[in-house]
Write a protein that holds these residues in place. Structure first.
Motif, PDB file in Angstrom:
ATOM      1  N   THR A 246       9.643  -0.916  22.526  1.00 59.35           N
ATOM      2  CA  THR A 246       9.832  -2.473  22.485  1.00 59.35           C
ATOM      3  C   THR A 246       9.177  -3.164  21.302  1.00 59.35           C
ATOM      4  O   THR A 246       9.619  -3.905  20.542  1.00 59.35           O
ATOM      5  N   PHE A 247       7.866  -2.560  21.005  1.00 59.55           N
ATOM      6  CA  PHE A 247       7.046  -3.049  19.884  1.00 59.55           C
ATOM      7  C   PHE A 247       7.678  -2.599  18.484  1.00 59.55           C
ATOM      8  O   PHE A 247       7.822  -3.356  17.849  1.00 59.55           O
ATOM      9  N   LEU A 248       8.348  -1.396  18.776  1.00 56.92           N
ATOM     10  CA  LEU A 248       8.867  -0.788  17.232  1.00 56.92           C
ATOM     11  C   LEU A 248      10.187  -1.671  17.025  1.00 56.92           C
ATOM     12  O   LEU A 248      10.474  -2.154  16.091  1.00 56.92           O
ATOM     13  N   GLY A 249      11.006  -1.985  18.032  1.00 53.44           N
ATOM     14  CA  GLY A 249      12.027  -2.833  17.879  1.00 53.44           C
ATOM     15  C   GLY A 249      11.706  -4.331  17.632  1.00 53.44           C
ATOM     16  O   GLY A 249      12.526  -4.889  16.707  1.00 53.44           O
ATOM     17  N   ALA A 250      10.619  -4.961  18.003  1.00 55.81           N
ATOM     18  CA  ALA A 250      10.066  -6.147  17.653  1.00 55.81           C
ATOM     19  C   ALA A 250       9.894  -6.230  16.256  1.00 55.81           C
ATOM     20  O   ALA A 250      10.190  -7.092  15.572  1.00 55.81           O
ATOM     21  N   VAL A 251       9.044  -5.044  15.894  1.00 56.56           N
ATOM     22  CA  VAL A 251       8.624  -5.100  14.311  1.00 56.56           C
ATOM     23  C   VAL A 251       9.777  -5.069  13.597  1.00 56.56           C
ATOM     24  O   VAL A 251       9.930  -5.790  12.507  1.00 56.56           O
ATOM     25  N   TYR A 252      10.891  -4.160  14.014  1.00 58.40           N
ATOM     26  CA  TYR A 252      12.154  -4.260  13.013  1.00 58.40           C
ATOM     27  C   TYR A 252      12.834  -5.741  13.115  1.00 58.40           C
ATOM     28  O   TYR A 252      12.988  -5.839  11.889  1.00 58.40           O
ATOM     29  N   ALA A 253      12.718  -6.282  14.121  1.00 54.82           N
ATOM     30  CA  ALA A 253      13.510  -7.644  14.268  1.00 54.82           C
ATOM     31  C   ALA A 253      12.804  -8.450  13.244  1.00 54.82           C
ATOM     32  O   ALA A 253      13.422  -9.466  12.716  1.00 54.82           O
ATOM     33  N   GLU A 254      11.411  -8.403  13.039  1.00 56.29           N
ATOM     34  CA  GLU A 254      10.726  -9.526  12.401  1.00 56.29           C
ATOM     35  C   GLU A 254      10.886  -8.850  10.850  1.00 56.29           C
ATOM     36  O   GLU A 254      10.997  -9.826   9.900  1.00 56.29           O
ATOM     37  N   LEU A 255      11.151  -7.739  10.659  1.00 56.66           N
ATOM     38  CA  LEU A 255      11.041  -7.339   9.168  1.00 56.66           C
ATOM     39  C   LEU A 255      12.539  -7.549   8.766  1.00 56.66           C
ATOM     40  O   LEU A 255      12.670  -7.778   7.557  1.00 56.66           O
ATOM     41  N   ALA A 268       8.447  -4.341  28.012  1.00 58.50           N
ATOM     42  CA  ALA A 268       8.118  -4.878  26.641  1.00 58.50           C
ATOM     43  C   ALA A 268       6.488  -5.012  26.789  1.00 58.50           C
ATOM     44  O   ALA A 268       5.662  -5.031  27.577  1.00 58.50           O
ATOM     45  N   ILE A 269       6.084  -4.934  25.603  1.00 58.83           N
ATOM     46  CA  ILE A 269       4.587  -5.022  24.921  1.00 58.83           C
ATOM     47  C   ILE A 269       4.479  -6.246  24.197  1.00 58.83           C
ATOM     48  O   ILE A 269       5.358  -6.769  23.492  1.00 58.83           O
ATOM     49  N   ASP A 270       3.466  -7.113  24.624  1.00 57.75           N
ATOM     50  CA  ASP A 270       2.861  -8.343  23.812  1.00 57.75           C
ATOM     51  C   ASP A 270       2.376  -7.996  22.472  1.00 57.75           C
ATOM     52  O   ASP A 270       1.194  -7.528  22.577  1.00 57.75           O
ATOM     53  N   PRO A 271       3.037  -8.221  21.439  1.00 57.71           N
ATOM     54  CA  PRO A 271       2.666  -7.733  20.039  1.00 57.71           C
ATOM     55  C   PRO A 271       1.413  -8.517  19.672  1.00 57.71           C
ATOM     56  O   PRO A 271       0.593  -8.125  18.810  1.00 57.71           O
ATOM     57  N   VAL A 475       3.814  -9.861  32.540  1.00 57.35           N
ATOM     58  CA  VAL A 475       3.414 -10.910  31.800  1.00 57.35           C
ATOM     59  C   VAL A 475       3.595 -10.645  30.206  1.00 57.35           C
ATOM     60  O   VAL A 475       3.967 -11.607  29.236  1.00 57.35           O
ATOM     61  N   TRP A 476       3.618  -9.407  29.780  1.00 58.47           N
ATOM     62  CA  TRP A 476       4.035  -9.033  28.295  1.00 58.47           C
ATOM     63  C   TRP A 476       5.497  -9.385  28.095  1.00 58.47           C
ATOM     64  O   TRP A 476       5.752  -9.801  26.989  1.00 58.47           O
ATOM     65  N   ALA A 477       6.293  -9.117  28.853  1.00 55.60           N
ATOM     66  CA  ALA A 477       7.601  -9.236  28.651  1.00 55.60           C
ATOM     67  C   ALA A 477       7.956 -10.794  28.647  1.00 55.60           C
ATOM     68  O   ALA A 477       8.413 -11.341  27.671  1.00 55.60           O
ATOM     69  N   GLU A 478       7.243 -11.529  29.479  1.00 59.85           N
ATOM     70  CA  GLU A 478       7.321 -12.942  29.514  1.00 59.85           C
ATOM     71  C   GLU A 478       6.699 -13.788  27.913  1.00 59.85           C
ATOM     72  O   GLU A 478       7.401 -14.261  27.427  1.00 59.85           O
ATOM     73  N   ALA A 479       5.801 -13.013  27.633  1.00 56.00           N
ATOM     74  CA  ALA A 479       4.954 -13.369  26.323  1.00 56.00           C
ATOM     75  C   ALA A 479       6.156 -13.111  25.221  1.00 56.00           C
ATOM     76  O   ALA A 479       6.434 -13.991  24.304  1.00 56.00           O
ATOM     77  N   LEU A 480       6.607 -11.839  24.984  1.00 61.18           N
ATOM     78  CA  LEU A 480       7.340 -11.522  23.953  1.00 61.18           C
ATOM     79  C   LEU A 480       8.895 -12.182  23.988  1.00 61.18           C
ATOM     80  O   LEU A 480       9.158 -12.819  22.983  1.00 61.18           O
ATOM     81  N   ALA A 481       9.310 -12.524  25.207  1.00 59.52           N
ATOM     82  CA  ALA A 481      10.620 -13.223  25.268  1.00 59.52           C
ATOM     83  C   ALA A 481      10.322 -14.808  24.758  1.00 59.52           C
ATOM     84  O   ALA A 481      11.105 -15.399  24.019  1.00 59.52           O
TER      85      ALA A 481
END
Length: 527
Positions: A246-255, A268-271, A475-481
């Motif tokens: 999930t962190f890899l995917g979130a970093v991809y979405a940011e880039l 999910a991981i809270d980045p 709580v990490w999924a809540e934070a990332l969403a």
């Protein structure tokens, strides 16, 4: 995810990060194979597909990147209806001409009308997406997704069959992972001993891996992910990532927000969370899961504990401290100390269906038998019965985490944080403390700052959280969403690590409808 890096001899190499592990040793495999083992079923009998070539998208990129983005991927049959290939990626994305590495891929071609390629990451960091899909595609994805997508597993840079991190031989890994210290945990002598061990391990990784060791951080892996998208011929990314994935995917979405198609981030991981906060929250998650296990166990006549949940927690704590002070010798000569027993406890806590085996393991250790505990710890660490290691997941795990977080080398601060851990998780907190030691002397340091990921301008992104997930707490999924500009939370009310493809129709339908049709839930379905 422990502290995302653990001091050798202090705690396992990661829990939330080594997220999706489902391997078991020979002794326990027969009893919990349906729970923890990743094994394909239907697809193993598919005919061998013919050789094929993927045509890249041909998009406009910098001249130095053209040789990589213009690759034509040649696939060949590799058994079980699968096709395998390799793709070249820049060693250093900042200097693409400085050299290249190989990324290993495997895919099951779509069984029906194809939408595109669904790239799957099982977690880690260090988990092999190649093995996950090739050996366990029916666990990784369901029939609906296999019908409409080429299901693609890949080993990220540093991992498995891709150009990998290499550190110790099997004997060295045994000492690093299972060695028992005679010094008191947290003492000056113990910290010095752990620091020496970590420094030697980092130096061996630098010698064995070479320049790649400085380039294995998640941002580079996310750039590799975009390269894979393009050479597979997809204008947008379709992605299913578990835990660290999930962190890899979130970093991809940011880039690459404009290249996001449909991304599912499960467990999910809270980045934005610091290394210490990650460890503390995860310790609380495993403490909660241990309580849930005891509550269930005490309702059974075969439970090795009696009394209340509170008394059971005290018994577990006393057992950990007992073997830490007086390790139990196994048949192969290894000694079961507190850190290895801790690993053996958390391994089956990933899945409530394995709690019966956890009871058997507790009972055996209470009777002075270390064999089952080592089976669990070995399965977690990828150690085979003959003493060899099936992959480089521990080395890759350490290498990636050491590049992804900042670490503290001050013993005084470590002790302050250990006291906080004891209060947050009174039974297991001390076995997840002092994790910074593992990376504080790493040959390469994290550059930059951890922070929130917003992925402004991205397509809708699905974030899944399980309410009592011990490895990636809810709580990490809540934070990332909440952080994501276009994040959508999907809650699974239950136990265990990650939620998709675990016989919950609500989660399965939500994920499949999103990936196949682009349907985004109007509100959290609260599955």
């Amino acid at each position: 995810m422990k502290t995302l890096t653990i001091a050798p001899g202090s705690s396992p190499a990661s829990t939330a990060q080594r997220s999706r592990r489902r391997r078991v040793g020979a002794v326990v495999a027969g009893a919990i194979v349906t729970v923890l083992t990743l094994s394909g079923c239907v697809t193993a009998f598919l005919p061998e597909p013919p050789p094929a070539t993927s045509t890249p998208t041909g998009e406009d990129v910098a001249e130095a990147l053209q040789p990589f983005y213009s690759q034509r991927v040649s696939w060949s049959g590799c058994g079980g209806g699968m096709q395998c290939a390799t793709v070249e990626a820049p060693l250093d994305w900042a200097e693409p001409a400085s050299g290249s590495i190989e990324l290993a891929l495997v895919r099951q071609p779509a069984l029906g009308e194809k939408i595109g390629s669904l790239l799957v990451n099982p977690g880690g960091p260090g988990g092999s997406g190649y093995n996950f899909v090739k050996d366990s595609v029916d666990y990784a994805t369901d029939e609906r997704l296999q019908e409409r997508f080429d299901v693609v597993g890949f080993d990220p840079r540093g991992v498995g069959r891709s150009t990998g991190v290499s550190c110790y031989d099997a004997a060295g890994m045994d000492e690093y992972l299972y060695g028992v210290s005679t010094n008191e945990r947290g003492s000056d002598a113990w910290i010095a001993e752990m620091t020496e061990s970590a420094t030697s391990f980092g130096a061996a990784c630098a010698d064995g891996t070479g320049p790649l060791l400085a380039q294995v951080g998640t941002e580079n892996a996310a750039r590799d992910l975009d390269l894979l998208r393009a050479v597979l011929g997809d204008e947008k990314l379709y992605y299913l990532g578990y835990s660290y994935g999930t962190f890899l995917g979130a970093v991809y979405a940011e880039l690459f927000p404009g290249k996001t198609g449909r991304l599912v981030l499960d467990g999910a991981i809270d980045p934005s969370t610091s290394n210490f906060e990650v460890t503390k929250t995860q310790a609380q998650g495993f403490e909660s899961a241990l309580r849930a296990y005891l509550s269930s166990c005490l309702q059974s006549n075969e439970c090795p504990f009696d009394g209340t949940v509170e008394s059971g927690m005290k018994t577990v704590g006393a057992l950990l401290d007992s073997v830490d002070a007086s390790p139990i010798r196994a048949v192969d000569g290894r000694e079961l100390g507190g850190s290895t027993l801790f690993t053996a406890i958390i391994y089956p806590l990933y899945d409530a269906n394995a709690w019966g085996m956890l009871s058997d393991m507790f009972e055996s250790v209470m009777h002075g038998d270390a064999e089952m505990a080592f089976e669990f710890a070995d399965a977690y660490n990828g150690r085979n019965a003959d003493g060899s290691y099936s992959d480089n997941s521990t080395e890759a795990f350490m290498a990636v985490n050491c590049m992804d977080y900042r670490y503290n080398a001050d013993p005084a601060l470590m002790r302050e944080q250990a006291a906080v851990m004891d209060e947050a998780a009174p039974v297991i907190g001390r076995y997840m403390s002092y994790g910074d030691i593992g990376c504080a002397s790493w040959p390469y340091a994290f550059q930059g700052e951890r922070g929130e990921i917003h992925a402004q301008g991205s397509a809708p992104l699905l974030v899944i959280g399980t309410t009592n997930d011990p490895a990636t707490p809810y709580v990490w999924a809540e934070a990332l969403a909440e952080q994501l500009e276009n994040g959508h939370l999907v809650t699974y009310k239950g136990e265990g690590h990650t939620a998709y493809n675990k016989s919950n129709e609500c989660i399965a339908d939500t994920v499949d409808d999103y990936l196949i049709d682009g349907t985004v839930p109007a509100a959290d379905p609260m599955c």
